[in-house]
Design an enzyme around this catalytic site. Structure first.
Site, short mmCIF file in Angstrom:
data_model
loop_
_atom_site.label_atom_id
_atom_site.label_comp_id
_atom_site.label_asym_id
_atom_site.label_seq_id
_atom_site.Cartn_x
_atom_site.Cartn_y
_atom_site.Cartn_z
N ASP A 249 8.00 4.00 -6.51
CA ASP A 249 7.07 2.96 -6.04
C ASP A 249 6.06 3.58 -5.06
O ASP A 249 5.73 2.98 -4.03
CB ASP A 249 7.81 1.79 -5.39
CG ASP A 249 6.90 0.57 -5.21
OD1 ASP A 249 5.76 0.59 -5.71
OD2 ASP A 249 7.35 -0.40 -4.57
N ASN B 196 -2.19 -2.63 -10.59
CA ASN B 196 -2.83 -3.39 -9.50
C ASN B 196 -3.96 -2.60 -8.85
O ASN B 196 -3.94 -2.26 -7.68
CB ASN B 196 -1.81 -3.88 -8.46
CG ASN B 196 -1.06 -2.76 -7.76
OD1 ASN B 196 -1.00 -1.64 -8.24
ND2 ASN B 196 -0.48 -3.08 -6.62
N HIS C 188 -1.37 4.03 1.15
CA HIS C 188 -2.33 3.25 1.96
C HIS C 188 -2.90 4.21 3.00
O HIS C 188 -2.18 5.09 3.50
CB HIS C 188 -1.63 2.08 2.66
CG HIS C 188 -1.13 1.03 1.70
ND1 HIS C 188 -1.99 0.21 0.99
CD2 HIS C 188 0.12 0.66 1.34
CE1 HIS C 188 -1.27 -0.62 0.24
NE2 HIS C 188 0.01 -0.36 0.42
O1 DOR Z 1 5.37 -2.32 -0.91
C1 DOR Z 1 4.80 -2.44 -1.98
N1 DOR Z 1 3.55 -1.97 -2.16
N2 DOR Z 1 5.43 -3.07 -2.95
C2 DOR Z 1 4.81 -3.37 -4.10
O2 DOR Z 1 5.46 -3.93 -4.95
C3 DOR Z 1 3.39 -3.05 -4.30
C4 DOR Z 1 2.98 -1.92 -3.46
C5 DOR Z 1 1.49 -1.71 -3.36
O3 DOR Z 1 0.80 -1.79 -4.40
O4 DOR Z 1 1.01 -1.39 -2.27
ZN ZN Z 2 5.10 -1.16 -7.02
#
Ligand code: DOR
Ligand code: ZN
Length: 424
Positions: free
Chosen positions: A305, A94, A309
């Site tokens: 995960d 992504n 950010h």
């Molecule tokens: O909290 C999340 N952030 N869950 C996800 O599945 C994607 C991820 C993101 O790409 O920031």
């Molecule tokens: Zn993820």
């Protein structure tokens, strides 16, 4: 080039237990494991008092490169990984552009290949642009070297498209990694649906949002015999669904994150945006079910995960802040401190869930300490504690739910292919 790691407490994979011994490395391989080894040509590293684990493998990392490099990039992410004891990581697609085509994948592979750091495997998208409408060109991405496919962060809502992806992917020997979320149920939800969403007066994300898709994907795996791997399982019913399907012989595997194992929705009471992620932190009952799922093998893998950010995004009010938390540098120490040190979980089991098991799922000959295997190692000091603070973090982003915590199990050296890629 030879290295001799002396007197470490080594996780010898053959015996699945720790033994005090030496490891001789030659170039990128483990040449010999034994007691009182010597080699005049080798650089000696004293590992007395340290535990030597297989280099950790994180099969769920968001590197944000290309496109969102203010949050993280391939270099900073690889550095954070090495500092956390990870010799290998898998990056999610992504990004911007999305990793749904060979040129985007080649960009990551080339940039990652230039590094003397953690090894990076690439996961390609399931659907073009992660839009869940049209299946991505999986065949060409497999040729470009992806080790799995996923729309993680997103979830294909249309069952016909989901079925086509699973059918198409079943011709390749790779895991289909599913982020289970039914949007009609999760909607604008911010935290777990229930006590906490009511208390905060915000919309909730019900457990059912995850469980409906887990059920659907179990059925798809069953009819196609494809391997589906569930990302970040978070609810007790999802664990039970997976447990039963595995008992029925369905080809599925599952992962859990350190934050879902260690934290609950109660953490959200103060509107801390570093506790906001998808799936959300759930209840104590869910957390206990995740631990039981790990213990009985229902859940195969722990993956972070890692979702960086920037500070300015996470400083927004709770409803506007993005979902996601970082995890590479806290994962092993947080789990060791809170699950192993207090006797809830065996160190050997924790190590397997973070090395051998993910290696099997991504079909790489890694994650084992044995003669002839790749010299990927994580050397940790279980007795050394440290403050997990912003200053400690090598990632570009600081959005950790564990800031301010003291952890044991400090990574001291990380090796990838016989090279030291991190040293405390
Ligand atoms: O909290 C999340 N952030 N869950 C996800 O599945 C994607 C991820 C993101 O790409 O920031
Ligand atoms: Zn993820």
């Amino acid at each position: 080039m030879k290295k001799l790691l002396k007197n470490g407490n080594v996780f010898v994979s053959k015996n699945k237990k720790f033994e005090i011994c030496d490891i001789l490395l030659e170039d990128d391989k483990i040449k010999e494991i034994g007691k009182e080894l010597s080699d005049s040509e080798a650089e000696t590293i004293d590992c007395n008092g340290y535990h030597i684990l297989p280099g950790l493998i994180d099969m769920h990392v968001h590197l944000r490169d290309p496109g969102y490099t203010a949050k993280e990039d391939i270099i900073s992410g690889a550095k954070a990984a090495a500092k956390g004891g990870f010799s290998s990581i898998c990056c999610m697609p992504n990004t911007n552009p999305v990793l749904d085509n060979t040129s985007a994948i080649n960009y990551v592979t080339r940039k990652a290949g230039d590094l003397d750091k953690t090894r990076i495997f690439v996961i390609g998208a399931m659907s073009k642009g992660l839009e869940g409408k049209e299946i991505a060109n999986i065949g060409s991405m497999v040729n470009a070297g992806v080790i799995g496919i996923s729309d993680d962060g997103n979830c294909i809502q249309n069952t016909k498209v989901a079925l086509n992806v699973v059918r198409y992917a079943s011709t390749y020997d790779l895991p289909i990694i599913v982020h289970a979320e039914d949007y009609t149920l999760s909607g604008e939800g911010q935290v777990n649906y229930g006590k906490m969403s009511t208390k905060l007066g915000v919309k909730g994300i019900p457990s059912l949002s995850e469980e409906i898709i887990v059920s659907r994907e179990i059925m798809l795996a069953n009819v196609t015999n494809s391997h589906i791997h569930f990302s970040h399982v978070s609810t007790h019913r999802a664990v039970e669904l997976i447990r039963r399907a595995k008992a029925d012989g369905v080809n599925i595997t599952a992962e859990v994150t350190p934050h879902h194992l260690l934290l609950t929705e109660e953490e959200c009471a103060e509107f801390d945006t570093n506790k906001k992620m998808k799936p959300p932190l759930r209840t104590e009952k869910d957390r206990q079910a995740l631990i039981s799922g790990l213990q009985d093998g229902t859940i195969d893998v722990i993956a972070t995960d890692h979702a960086p950010h920037t500070d300015y995004e996470k400083e927004l009010e709770f409803l506007k802040a993005p979902f996601g938390v970082i995890g590479l540098e806290s994962a092993f120490p947080a789990l060791y401190t809170n699950l192993v040190k207090n006797g809830e979980f065996q160190l050997e089991e924790l190590v397997a869930k973070m090395s051998e098991n993910p290696a099997q799922i991504i079909k790489q000959d890694l994650g084992l300490i044995a003669e002839g295997k790749t010299a990927d190692l994580a050397v940790v000091n279980l007795d050394e504690s440290f403050l997990f603070s912003e200053n400690y973090i090598a990632s570009k982003s600081h959005n950790s739910p564990f800031l301010g915590k003291t952890f044991f199990g400090k990574p001291k050296f990380t090796l990838c292919k016989g090279k030291i890629i991190w040293q405390d």
